[in-house]
Design an enzyme around this catalytic site. Sequence first.
Site, PDB file in Angstrom:
ATOM      1  N   SER A 182      -6.929  -0.643   6.905  1.00  0.00           N
ATOM      2  CA  SER A 182      -5.689  -0.127   6.328  1.00  0.00           C
ATOM      3  C   SER A 182      -5.865   0.481   4.946  1.00  0.00           C
ATOM      4  CB  SER A 182      -4.643  -1.245   6.276  1.00  0.00           C
ATOM      5  OG  SER A 182      -5.124  -2.350   5.534  1.00  0.00           O
ATOM      6  N   HIS A 210      -2.791   0.903  12.399  1.00  0.00           N
ATOM      7  CA  HIS A 210      -2.879   2.305  11.962  1.00  0.00           C
ATOM      8  C   HIS A 210      -3.487   3.217  13.018  1.00  0.00           C
ATOM      9  CE1 HIS A 210      -1.617   1.241   7.907  1.00  0.00           C
ATOM     10  NE2 HIS A 210      -2.336   0.146   8.098  1.00  0.00           N
ATOM     11  N   LYS A 239       4.696   1.567  11.810  1.00  0.00           N
ATOM     12  CA  LYS A 239       3.958   2.671  11.197  1.00  0.00           C
ATOM     13  C   LYS A 239       4.197   3.942  12.011  1.00  0.00           C
ATOM     14  CE  LYS A 239       1.641  -0.619   8.518  1.00  0.00           C
ATOM     15  NZ  LYS A 239       0.751  -1.770   8.498  1.00  0.00           N
TER      16      LYS A 239
HETATM   17  C1  LIG Z   1       0.919  -3.149   8.118  1.00  0.00           C
HETATM   18  C2  LIG Z   1      -0.131  -3.948   8.776  1.00  0.00           C
HETATM   19  C3  LIG Z   1       0.191  -5.136   9.439  1.00  0.00           C
HETATM   20  C4  LIG Z   1       1.549  -5.762   9.365  1.00  0.00           C
HETATM   21  O1  LIG Z   1       2.483  -5.118  10.177  1.00  0.00           O
HETATM   22  P1  LIG Z   1       4.045  -5.277   9.817  1.00  0.00           P
HETATM   23  O2  LIG Z   1       4.726  -4.904  11.070  1.00  0.00           O
HETATM   24  O3  LIG Z   1       4.297  -4.349   8.680  1.00  0.00           O
HETATM   25  O4  LIG Z   1       4.251  -6.710   9.447  1.00  0.00           O
HETATM   26  C5  LIG Z   1      -0.812  -5.781  10.122  1.00  0.00           C
HETATM   27  N1  LIG Z   1      -2.073  -5.311  10.130  1.00  0.00           N
HETATM   28  C6  LIG Z   1      -2.424  -4.194   9.479  1.00  0.00           C
HETATM   29  C7  LIG Z   1      -3.830  -3.720   9.550  1.00  0.00           C
HETATM   30  C8  LIG Z   1      -1.462  -3.480   8.772  1.00  0.00           C
HETATM   31  O5  LIG Z   1      -1.807  -2.396   8.098  1.00  0.00           O
END
Ligand SMILES: *Cc1c(COP(=O)(O)O)cnc(C)c1O
Length: 382
Positions: A182, A210, A239
Amino acid sequence: MHSLQDFAEGKLAALETRALRRTLAPTHRIDGLWVERDGQRLLSFSCNDYLGLSHHPAVKAAAAQAVETYGVGSGASRLVTGDHPLMSALEGRLADLKGTEAACVFGSGYLTNAGVIPTLIGPGDLLIADELAHACIWAGGRLSGAETLRLRHNDVGHLEEILTARRGEARRVLVATDGVFSMDGDLAPLDRLSATCRAHDAWLLSDDAHGIGVLADGRGSAHVFPGADIPLQMGTLSKAVGGYGGYLCASRAVIDLIKTRARTFVYSTGLPPASAAAAIAALDIIARDPALCALPLAKAQAFTSALGLPAAQSAIVPVVIGEADAALAASRRLRKQGFLVVPIRPPTVPEGTARLRIAFSAAHPDDEVARLAAAVRPLLAA
Ligand SMILES: *Cc1c(COP(=O)(O)O)cnc(C)c1O
């Protein structure tokens, strides 16, 4: 109450001196691309809304319609009365996209890892996690009570070493990694990791937060590697999918176990129906528009190519600055030129690697990507 006040004030002051205090900046996202902060209109390169689906007319209409028809909340845990029929429809879509037998939707991605990991392993077991894996994987590890080992970033040889030395004594072994990292934007070598896991009877969990909607026609990072066999594929709907919620895709038996035992599923309220409806509409778009899904990576690669950086592997490009205060200053410089690029500081990233994390969206105009590259160039030389 006095010592509590002292504790909070002391902690904040210590963070402040290291440029590590974080504050919220109210931000009005005008359309998923442009935002307004302190009266200034900025082009955002700091949203994970890679396809602009958070503001897509069809996605908004699906959510609005669901609110009208079903109300705003789900009313209870899904095991009580919160299991709206839209949830199983959404789970069917996710399983189809990922190519698994079944899926389970959670309240968020964080809740997914915090629930799945402790359901599968516990004391006497081993969690091996990539050192750059997301915070919620470490949280799941702590909640599980399993011994947790740090895998050198993307180092399959190190995994082989650990498994050779430790597999025999551990009852169960879970290996967890981001599919797309991320804060770095690189990919895990999921094909080689999965082969090593299979050879040692370790279970591989990939976090595709992602990757979904962005890589391999939107199917995610696992599909970049033909032959990768990943029994536990989790991710988020927050996302590229544009809304909110988390998911695990896996075999029918694993999903049935998770739905019976994962504490963040059993003891937390189900996702609002509008979030499920929005995600279904977004997944429809992802399924029928691979050209749209390819755009964020193409924009990221145009940016890295303009700057002579290694080619982007995902929609995320890090520009490592070093110290936290320097990253803050770099972000302020870009802001003066009309760009919102939020600096990322420890502990989100390792000490000394504070950075600008640039996230590309399908909707970013090409000339703005070029203008951002020109604005970032002097920061690279520094
Ligand atoms: C954003 C993210 C999460 C968390 O997801 P949410 O739905 O925002 O709680 C988990 N793993 C990674 C790699 C992320 O970037």
